[in-house]
Design a protein around this motif. Structure first.
Motif, PDB file in Angstrom:
ATOM      1  N   ASP A  50       4.725 -17.471  24.533  1.00  0.00           N
ATOM      2  CA  ASP A  50       5.305 -17.442  26.089  1.00  0.00           C
ATOM      3  C   ASP A  50       4.625 -16.070  26.397  1.00  0.00           C
ATOM      4  OD1 ASP A  50       6.308 -17.680  28.278  1.00  0.00           O
ATOM      5  OD2 ASP A  50       8.472 -17.712  27.883  1.00  0.00           O
ATOM      6  N   PRO A  51       3.480 -15.932  26.654  1.00  0.00           N
ATOM      7  CA  PRO A  51       2.917 -14.674  27.332  1.00  0.00           C
ATOM      8  C   PRO A  51       3.470 -14.308  28.584  1.00  0.00           C
ATOM      9  CG  PRO A  51       1.320 -16.256  27.373  1.00  0.00           C
ATOM     10  CD  PRO A  51       2.324 -17.089  26.671  1.00  0.00           C
ATOM     11  N   ASP A  52       3.943 -15.184  29.387  1.00  0.00           N
ATOM     12  CA  ASP A  52       4.454 -14.789  30.720  1.00  0.00           C
ATOM     13  C   ASP A  52       5.906 -14.519  30.615  1.00  0.00           C
ATOM     14  OD1 ASP A  52       2.131 -15.605  32.171  1.00  0.00           O
ATOM     15  OD2 ASP A  52       2.805 -17.489  32.315  1.00  0.00           O
ATOM     16  N   ALA A  53       6.604 -14.436  29.531  1.00  0.00           N
ATOM     17  CA  ALA A  53       8.180 -14.048  29.356  1.00  0.00           C
ATOM     18  C   ALA A  53       8.390 -12.621  30.020  1.00  0.00           C
ATOM     19  CB  ALA A  53       8.641 -14.080  28.058  1.00  0.00           C
ATOM     20  N   PRO A  54       7.386 -11.529  29.755  1.00  0.00           N
ATOM     21  CA  PRO A  54       7.722 -10.282  30.075  1.00  0.00           C
ATOM     22  C   PRO A  54       7.866  -9.961  32.042  1.00  0.00           C
ATOM     23  CG  PRO A  54       6.079 -10.019  28.407  1.00  0.00           C
ATOM     24  CD  PRO A  54       6.050 -11.434  28.775  1.00  0.00           C
ATOM     25  N   VAL A  55       6.725 -10.999  32.463  1.00  0.00           N
ATOM     26  CA  VAL A  55       6.839 -10.777  33.838  1.00  0.00           C
ATOM     27  C   VAL A  55       8.244 -11.592  34.451  1.00  0.00           C
ATOM     28  CG1 VAL A  55       5.701 -11.873  35.716  1.00  0.00           C
ATOM     29  CG2 VAL A  55       4.419 -10.898  33.935  1.00  0.00           C
ATOM     30  N   ARG A  56       8.301 -12.640  33.911  1.00  0.00           N
ATOM     31  CA  ARG A  56       9.515 -13.473  34.109  1.00  0.00           C
ATOM     32  C   ARG A  56      10.976 -12.632  34.065  1.00  0.00           C
ATOM     33  NH1 ARG A  56       7.686 -17.860  31.104  1.00  0.00           N
ATOM     34  NH2 ARG A  56       9.412 -17.551  29.855  1.00  0.00           N
ATOM     35  N   ALA A  57      11.007 -11.798  32.754  1.00  0.00           N
ATOM     36  CA  ALA A  57      12.058 -11.068  32.673  1.00  0.00           C
ATOM     37  C   ALA A  57      12.289  -9.857  33.744  1.00  0.00           C
ATOM     38  CB  ALA A  57      11.895 -10.244  31.293  1.00  0.00           C
ATOM     39  N   THR A  58      11.031  -9.485  34.286  1.00  0.00           N
ATOM     40  CA  THR A  58      11.675  -8.497  35.528  1.00  0.00           C
ATOM     41  C   THR A  58      12.520  -8.883  36.606  1.00  0.00           C
ATOM     42  OG1 THR A  58       9.268  -9.078  36.601  1.00  0.00           O
ATOM     43  CG2 THR A  58       9.200  -7.426  35.038  1.00  0.00           C
ATOM     44  N   ASP A  59      12.489 -10.012  36.521  1.00  0.00           N
ATOM     45  CA  ASP A  59      13.471 -10.770  37.641  1.00  0.00           C
ATOM     46  C   ASP A  59      14.817 -10.316  37.100  1.00  0.00           C
ATOM     47  OD1 ASP A  59      14.785 -12.374  39.765  1.00  0.00           O
ATOM     48  OD2 ASP A  59      15.160 -13.574  38.223  1.00  0.00           O
TER      49      ASP A  59
ATOM     50  N   GLN B 260      10.606 -20.743  59.766  1.00  0.00           N
ATOM     51  CA  GLN B 260      10.608 -21.007  58.301  1.00  0.00           C
ATOM     52  C   GLN B 260      10.504 -19.704  57.585  1.00  0.00           C
ATOM     53  OE1 GLN B 260       8.290 -25.425  58.780  1.00  0.00           O
ATOM     54  NE2 GLN B 260       7.085 -23.396  58.843  1.00  0.00           N
ATOM     55  N   ILE B 261      10.976 -19.597  56.336  1.00  0.00           N
ATOM     56  CA  ILE B 261      10.752 -18.567  55.161  1.00  0.00           C
ATOM     57  C   ILE B 261      10.338 -19.069  54.141  1.00  0.00           C
ATOM     58  CG2 ILE B 261      11.935 -16.588  54.246  1.00  0.00           C
ATOM     59  CD1 ILE B 261      13.679 -16.270  56.834  1.00  0.00           C
ATOM     60  N   VAL B 262       9.341 -18.691  53.525  1.00  0.00           N
ATOM     61  CA  VAL B 262       8.815 -18.865  52.064  1.00  0.00           C
ATOM     62  C   VAL B 262       8.991 -17.726  51.095  1.00  0.00           C
ATOM     63  CG1 VAL B 262       7.237 -19.846  50.582  1.00  0.00           C
ATOM     64  CG2 VAL B 262       7.367 -20.572  53.190  1.00  0.00           C
ATOM     65  N   SER B 263       9.917 -17.669  50.230  1.00  0.00           N
ATOM     66  CA  SER B 263      10.156 -16.518  49.239  1.00  0.00           C
ATOM     67  C   SER B 263       9.218 -16.604  48.002  1.00  0.00           C
ATOM     68  CB  SER B 263      11.288 -16.200  49.100  1.00  0.00           C
ATOM     69  OG  SER B 263      11.635 -15.092  48.318  1.00  0.00           O
ATOM     70  N   LEU B 264       8.169 -16.298  47.826  1.00  0.00           N
ATOM     71  CA  LEU B 264       7.165 -16.361  46.532  1.00  0.00           C
ATOM     72  C   LEU B 264       7.621 -15.486  45.395  1.00  0.00           C
ATOM     73  CD1 LEU B 264       5.538 -16.684  49.472  1.00  0.00           C
ATOM     74  CD2 LEU B 264       4.139 -18.036  48.036  1.00  0.00           C
ATOM     75  N   GLY B 265       7.859 -16.149  44.324  1.00  0.00           N
ATOM     76  CA  GLY B 265       8.308 -15.184  43.285  1.00  0.00           C
ATOM     77  C   GLY B 265       9.713 -14.911  43.500  1.00  0.00           C
ATOM     78  N   ALA B 266      10.659 -15.719  44.037  1.00  0.00           N
ATOM     79  CA  ALA B 266      11.831 -15.317  44.566  1.00  0.00           C
ATOM     80  C   ALA B 266      12.871 -14.781  43.552  1.00  0.00           C
ATOM     81  CB  ALA B 266      12.607 -16.506  45.319  1.00  0.00           C
ATOM     82  N   GLY B 267      12.731 -15.381  42.155  1.00  0.00           N
ATOM     83  CA  GLY B 267      13.785 -14.705  41.408  1.00  0.00           C
ATOM     84  C   GLY B 267      15.099 -15.035  41.787  1.00  0.00           C
ATOM     85  N   SER B 268      15.921 -14.091  41.584  1.00  0.00           N
ATOM     86  CA  SER B 268      17.430 -14.275  41.730  1.00  0.00           C
ATOM     87  C   SER B 268      17.891 -13.641  43.117  1.00  0.00           C
ATOM     88  CB  SER B 268      18.112 -13.358  40.747  1.00  0.00           C
ATOM     89  OG  SER B 268      17.965 -13.853  39.477  1.00  0.00           O
ATOM     90  N   ASP B 269      16.886 -13.847  44.284  1.00  0.00           N
ATOM     91  CA  ASP B 269      17.150 -13.158  45.416  1.00  0.00           C
ATOM     92  C   ASP B 269      18.091 -14.043  46.279  1.00  0.00           C
ATOM     93  OD1 ASP B 269      16.346 -11.340  47.874  1.00  0.00           O
ATOM     94  OD2 ASP B 269      15.483 -13.393  48.722  1.00  0.00           O
ATOM     95  N   THR B 270      19.037 -13.052  46.964  1.00  0.00           N
ATOM     96  CA  THR B 270      20.117 -13.889  47.618  1.00  0.00           C
ATOM     97  C   THR B 270      19.904 -13.965  49.196  1.00  0.00           C
ATOM     98  OG1 THR B 270      21.261 -11.757  47.899  1.00  0.00           O
ATOM     99  CG2 THR B 270      21.580 -13.096  46.071  1.00  0.00           C
TER     100      THR B 270
END
Length: 353
Positions: free
Chosen positions: A14-23, A90-100
């Motif tokens: 899972d090489p993408d884990a570090p990027v996902r963890a930044t969320d 319309q609003i599109v949040s790309l790479g939104a993660g935990s945004d509220t």
């Protein structure tokens, strides 16, 4: 702003884990800024596991999180106002993660203006968020009655009349990844004729320049209505301090392939103009703190915590920026869309020492 190393180790599987963890780090930073009274966000705790047990982040991170939030909040509000009171957007949040942001808008004066709010992210992130939303008595009511809310795509997607959380790898070709999700010929989720705002918060810097350009260009080509875009990320990493930032992230297996083409503030605006936007601007967090925060408010946050290293704060804030661009037939109608300067505050730097 510097993610803790313990959660950012990649694996061969899972090489993408570090990027996902930044969320997760961004969510903890916002939770910390809320707990220290920099920000008001009653929704972030619902997206952070064991929120009540989390330790606050250092003052430098809290201040950066505050400035990021204030700047983007003003731009989102300004976009909605510039579109016209009678116009849905319309609003599109790309790479939104935990945004509220969806929940904050749904509880605010613009709640009836949002035609669609779409969040896109890695499937692992959308799965966790979908589960948290469904379990939360704070988050789930804003989506509507349970009979109009559905979980899809094996639990990785959540759909409702306005809010849609969808899994996608944004690095893939938009024609194969975005078009089926957002612009299917039978029932497009996004209307090409409604003003649309794109949000990229620490997203494009993790992508190759070719992939990020293709991503933005797809929206430019698809939408006939005004298109706005807000980007928040680090830049100018070729100096000595920037190299320290890069090495710090590399030690955590995080690479920034999208940073090199943006050595200075002007290059961030040029990104939009090169992709056929009609107007663009950019501000560092340093500039926002110095001249775009109300003096009374700046005085309030200055007194929340003691900060030992004001020089380090200035260096970090000078390497993060909010840039924004608009593509509209009548650009003059949108030239007031910006983070507005406030009366310059006189900050006593000794209050940080």
């Amino acid at each position: 702003m510097y993610p803790p190393p313990s959660r950012l180790h990649a694996t061969h599987d899972d090489p993408d884990a570090p990027v996902r963890a930044t969320d997760n780090d961004a969510a903890l930073a916002r939770l910390s800024a809320v707990s220290k009274r920099y920000l008001n966000d009653p929704y972030i705790a619902a997206l952070v596991p064991r929120a009540h047990l989390q330790e606050p982040r250092p003052p430098l991170i809290n201040i950066g999180t505050y400035l990021r939030g204030q700047g983007i909040d003003e731009l989102v509000d300004g976009f909605l106002r510039s579109a016209g009171d009678a116009t849905q957007v319309q609003i599109v949040s790309l790479g939104a993660g935990s945004d509220t942001r969806f929940w904050r808008l749904a509880a605010g004066p613009h709640k009836d203006r949002i035609a669609k709010y779409v969040e896109l992210d890695f499937p692992d992130n959308t799965t966790r968020k979908a589960m948290a939303i469904r379990k939360s008595r704070v988050l789930s009511p804003a989506l509507g009655s349970p009979d109009v809310v559905s979980v899809a795509a094996g639990g990785t997607a959540l759909r409702s009349p306005v809010y849609n959380l969808l899994p996608v790898d944004l690095r893939h070709s938009p024609e194969s990844s975005l078009r089926p999700l957002l612009a299917s010929p039978e029932n497009p989720l996004l209307s090409p004729s409604l003003p649309t705002l794109l949000l990229f918060e620490c997203v494009l810097v993790y992508m190759t320049p070719a992939a990020s350009d293709a991503l933005i260009q797809w929206f430019v080509d698809y939408l006939s209505a005004p298109l706005g875009s807000i980007v928040y990320e680090m830049f100018g990493l070729g100096d000595s301090f920037g190299r320290v930032m890069l090495n710090n992230l590399r030690s955590r297996n995080v690479e920034l392939p999208g940073a090199a083409p943006y050595p200075d503030l002007a290059s961030l605006s040029q990104r939009f103009l090169r992709l056929n936007f009609t107007d663009a601007n950019a501000l560092t967090l340093y500039s926002i703190r110095r001249s775009h925060i109300d003096p009374t408010e700046l005085d309030r946050i200055t007194k929340l915590e003691m900060l030992d290293e004001i020089e380090e704060l200035d260096l970090v804030l000078g390497h993060y920026a909010i840039s924004w661009g608009i593509k509209a037939p009548e650009a003059a109608d949108w030239r007031n869309w910006r983070i507005h300067p406030k009366a310059r505050a006189v900050v006593d730097e000794d209050e940080y020492d």
